[in-house]
Enzyme design. Sequence first.
Site, PDB file in Angstrom:
ATOM      1  N   ASP A   1       1.123  -0.953  -0.456  1.00  0.00           N
ATOM      2  CA  ASP A   1       0.157   0.084  -0.001  1.00  0.00           C
ATOM      3  C   ASP A   1       0.713   0.536   0.171  1.00  0.00           C
ATOM      4  O   ASP A   1       1.834   1.077   1.012  1.00  0.00           O
ATOM      5  CB  ASP A   1      -0.680   0.123   1.448  1.00  0.00           C
ATOM      6  CG  ASP A   1      -2.330   0.906   1.293  1.00  0.00           C
ATOM      7  OD1 ASP A   1      -3.276   0.560   1.750  1.00  0.00           O
ATOM      8  OD2 ASP A   1      -1.809   1.687   0.130  1.00  0.00           O
TER       9      ASP A   1
ATOM     10  N   ASP B   1      -2.761   4.428  -2.262  1.00  0.00           N
ATOM     11  CA  ASP B   1      -3.501   5.534  -1.390  1.00  0.00           C
ATOM     12  C   ASP B   1      -3.778   6.932  -2.007  1.00  0.00           C
ATOM     13  O   ASP B   1      -2.336   7.613  -2.180  1.00  0.00           O
ATOM     14  CB  ASP B   1      -2.850   5.586  -0.418  1.00  0.00           C
ATOM     15  CG  ASP B   1      -3.635   6.522   0.888  1.00  0.00           C
ATOM     16  OD1 ASP B   1      -4.871   5.425   1.433  1.00  0.00           O
ATOM     17  OD2 ASP B   1      -3.429   7.245   2.211  1.00  0.00           O
TER      18      ASP B   1
ATOM     19  N   GLU C   1      -5.963   4.280  -5.672  1.00  0.00           N
ATOM     20  CA  GLU C   1      -7.515   4.383  -5.645  1.00  0.00           C
ATOM     21  C   GLU C   1      -7.519   5.916  -5.734  1.00  0.00           C
ATOM     22  O   GLU C   1      -6.989   6.827  -5.464  1.00  0.00           O
ATOM     23  CB  GLU C   1      -7.301   5.143  -3.820  1.00  0.00           C
ATOM     24  CG  GLU C   1      -8.676   5.097  -2.616  1.00  0.00           C
ATOM     25  CD  GLU C   1      -8.405   4.941  -1.462  1.00  0.00           C
ATOM     26  OE1 GLU C   1      -7.874   6.018  -0.855  1.00  0.00           O
ATOM     27  OE2 GLU C   1      -8.821   4.810  -0.692  1.00  0.00           O
TER      28      GLU C   1
ATOM     29  N   HIS D   1     -11.378  -1.987   3.567  1.00  0.00           N
ATOM     30  CA  HIS D   1     -10.737  -1.488   5.129  1.00  0.00           C
ATOM     31  C   HIS D   1     -11.464  -0.243   6.190  1.00  0.00           C
ATOM     32  O   HIS D   1     -11.333   0.332   6.441  1.00  0.00           O
ATOM     33  CB  HIS D   1      -9.294  -1.787   5.694  1.00  0.00           C
ATOM     34  CG  HIS D   1      -9.129  -0.745   4.696  1.00  0.00           C
ATOM     35  ND1 HIS D   1      -8.662  -0.355   3.560  1.00  0.00           N
ATOM     36  CD2 HIS D   1      -7.749   0.923   4.806  1.00  0.00           C
ATOM     37  CE1 HIS D   1      -8.238   0.754   3.215  1.00  0.00           C
ATOM     38  NE2 HIS D   1      -7.700   1.265   4.071  1.00  0.00           N
ATOM     39  N   ASP D   2     -12.173   0.732   4.817  1.00  0.00           N
ATOM     40  CA  ASP D   2     -12.837   1.677   5.059  1.00  0.00           C
ATOM     41  C   ASP D   2     -14.566   1.833   5.103  1.00  0.00           C
ATOM     42  O   ASP D   2     -15.414   2.524   4.550  1.00  0.00           O
ATOM     43  CB  ASP D   2     -12.657   2.479   4.088  1.00  0.00           C
ATOM     44  CG  ASP D   2     -11.354   3.231   4.104  1.00  0.00           C
ATOM     45  OD1 ASP D   2     -10.398   3.578   2.784  1.00  0.00           O
ATOM     46  OD2 ASP D   2     -10.553   3.148   5.239  1.00  0.00           O
TER      47      ASP D   2
HETATM   48  O1  TEU Z   1      -8.886   6.406   2.298  1.00  0.00           O
HETATM   49  C1  TEU Z   1      -9.331   8.097   0.932  1.00  0.00           C
HETATM   50  C2  TEU Z   1     -10.107   8.223   2.244  1.00  0.00           C
HETATM   51  O2  TEU Z   1     -10.766   9.422   1.656  1.00  0.00           O
HETATM   52  C3  TEU Z   1     -11.001   7.176   2.413  1.00  0.00           C
HETATM   53  O3  TEU Z   1     -10.590   7.892   3.828  1.00  0.00           O
HETATM   54  C4  TEU Z   1     -12.481   7.314   2.687  1.00  0.00           C
HETATM   55  O4  TEU Z   1     -12.759   8.722   2.618  1.00  0.00           O
HETATM   56  C5  TEU Z   1     -13.406   8.061   3.993  1.00  0.00           C
HETATM   57  O5  TEU Z   1     -12.821   6.725   4.654  1.00  0.00           O
HETATM   58  C6  TEU Z   1     -14.908   8.333   3.814  1.00  0.00           C
HETATM   59  O6  TEU Z   1     -15.283   8.774   4.579  1.00  0.00           O
HETATM   60  C7  TEU Z   1      -7.500   5.969   2.191  1.00  0.00           C
HETATM   61  C8  TEU Z   1      -7.171   4.801   3.232  1.00  0.00           C
HETATM   62  O7  TEU Z   1      -7.952   3.798   2.595  1.00  0.00           O
HETATM   63  C9  TEU Z   1      -8.145   5.507   4.614  1.00  0.00           C
HETATM   64  O8  TEU Z   1      -7.268   3.982   4.964  1.00  0.00           O
HETATM   65  C10 TEU Z   1      -7.379   6.040   5.005  1.00  0.00           C
HETATM   66  O9  TEU Z   1      -7.106   6.768   6.391  1.00  0.00           O
HETATM   67  C11 TEU Z   1      -6.905   7.698   4.193  1.00  0.00           C
HETATM   68  O10 TEU Z   1      -6.569   7.672   2.830  1.00  0.00           O
HETATM   69  C12 TEU Z   1      -5.295   8.295   4.180  1.00  0.00           C
HETATM   70  O11 TEU Z   1      -4.468   7.657   4.394  1.00  0.00           O
END
Ligand code: TEU
Length: 545
Positions: A99, A201, A243, A317-318
């Site tokens: 990642d 990311d 992403e 994971h989000d």
């Molecule tokens: O996520 C990008 C991100 O914007 C997400 O956090 C999303 O917008 C949010 O969860 C929606 O409510 C990436 C990673 O996948 C995330 O785990 C990280 O927290 C974020 O970037 C910062 O690195």
Amino acid sequence: PLERQWWHSSTVYQIYPRSFCDLNGDGIGDIPGIISKLDYIASLGIDVIWLSPIFKSPMDDNGYDISDYRDIAPEFGTLADFDLLVAEARRRGIGILLDLVVNHTSDEHPWFQNSRASLDNPFRDFYVWRKPGPDGGPPNDLQSTFGGPAWTLDETTGEYYLHLFSRRQPDLNWENPKVRAEVHDMMNWWLERGISGFRMDVIDYIGKQVDQGVVTDGAHLHEYLQAMNRETFGGRNVLTVGEAWSATPASALLYSGRERQELSMVFQFEHVTRQWDETYGKWQPKTFDLVELKSVLSKWQNALADDGWNSLFWGNHDLPRAVSKYGDATGYPVESAKMLATVLHLLKGTPFIYQGEEIGMTNMPFSAIEQYRDIETLNMYQLHVDAGRSAEDFIMGANANGRDNARTPMQWNSAAYGGFSTVEPWIGVNPNYASINADVAMSDERSVWNHYRQLIALRKSHPVIVYGKYQSWLDDNKDVFVYTRRQDRDLLVVIGSFSAHEVSLDVPEELKVSGNCLISNYQPIEALGETVVLKPYEAFAILHR
Ligand code: TEU
Ligand code: CA
């Protein structure tokens, strides 16, 4: 002409290392734990594993805040453990994606420690610093995704630094060629260690133009990605997935177009954000609307039909657990999980399975904010309560869409803590672990796990699944998703009901075919006549030649 790539027929499995398997008994998942489960992953038929960040980090955002890009977080293990993981995975025909989190670092990274030390420190311009605005406040009104202003005043130099995520995740200044060179160097260092590519990311942020208030799709974004391709992974036959929450079909073609020399594909999130409230976003979930979901999926299938490439996913994971979000975790957990897998994995693109999705893991019924761990959830809870919104309403939203739903420990068996650990894990275990776990799944040939295993195998044995032309049918039907894939003489008819009730479907003339039922979650259906009566969440695919 479409040049065939190995990852066109691959299936990727995402591991959130903190929650996957704890072998050293500290309640936190680790790399030796992952190695111990490679046979489990290989038996599913997985080709690639995407690891959420494993690098040194204060874990403010569970590793998405990196303080050393060239060392492993001690709670996950060592570089030797990682090298063993790469070797053991390769022995099983599985590649490892890392990642790549380079929009920002941790505030504990030495670069930032230097940058904040003084105005003339050589690393000052590795980050985004601005003088206070005319009122002494933040330079502009950019907001952090995790709530509050995206600027924090640093007393030492009396300037603000930018953090589009937590204040402990300062944004790197990508306009600085030294930053880009350092990132390329680090990427090559990992590619030399034998990885199979990167998940990138918030890659749509790296072209940001702060003074114009532009965060995504900045003027230099694709120039930076083409340089990154040239300088690092371009010459290697690896997989890269960016992403991009901001992606549209048009921009996705810029990222993944075959002549673009940028990335293999992107994660787009339109099927996710369309379900969010205009004001409260994901914290105020809307009622599920299949017609809208189908129109988004079809739009993306059609937009990238002849160039670029789709990623296919329900969860990560989000995101909340697929069966809770799009299926029916209480009424028809197994049938609806299998249906979701069927209608997703038979689309055109590369499928991504999030750990636990393959055994039908569900959202976690947390009842109090103290049970949550995710910095985004905790920050937003505070903001909602400060703004006078009820804690109960917020918890309801977090129950539906909070990121911790996906971060409860992987459920391996019916032993304590679901076999994830021998001690109390860092976050609560879903109480349904005794009935929903890998052991039960692998021993039941009608399990969700076996359904995923079959789908992954089908992709490898039927070119029509990988390359067939997509066409949707009955777009206005609010209960059933119907699409076909066509390649040469092969016609694949895919039908999935999103209803908990029996549904009678009038079959379009062109789909009144018979053939080989490749997969189903009830009894196989080999022929379609005038109508078909679908059981709750019934899904199947008929291959007609
Ligand atoms: O996520 C990008 C991100 O914007 C997400 O956090 C999303 O917008 C949010 O969860 C929606 O409510 C990436 C990673 O996948 C995330 O785990 C990280 O927290 C974020 O970037 C910062 O690195
Ligand atoms: Ca551990």
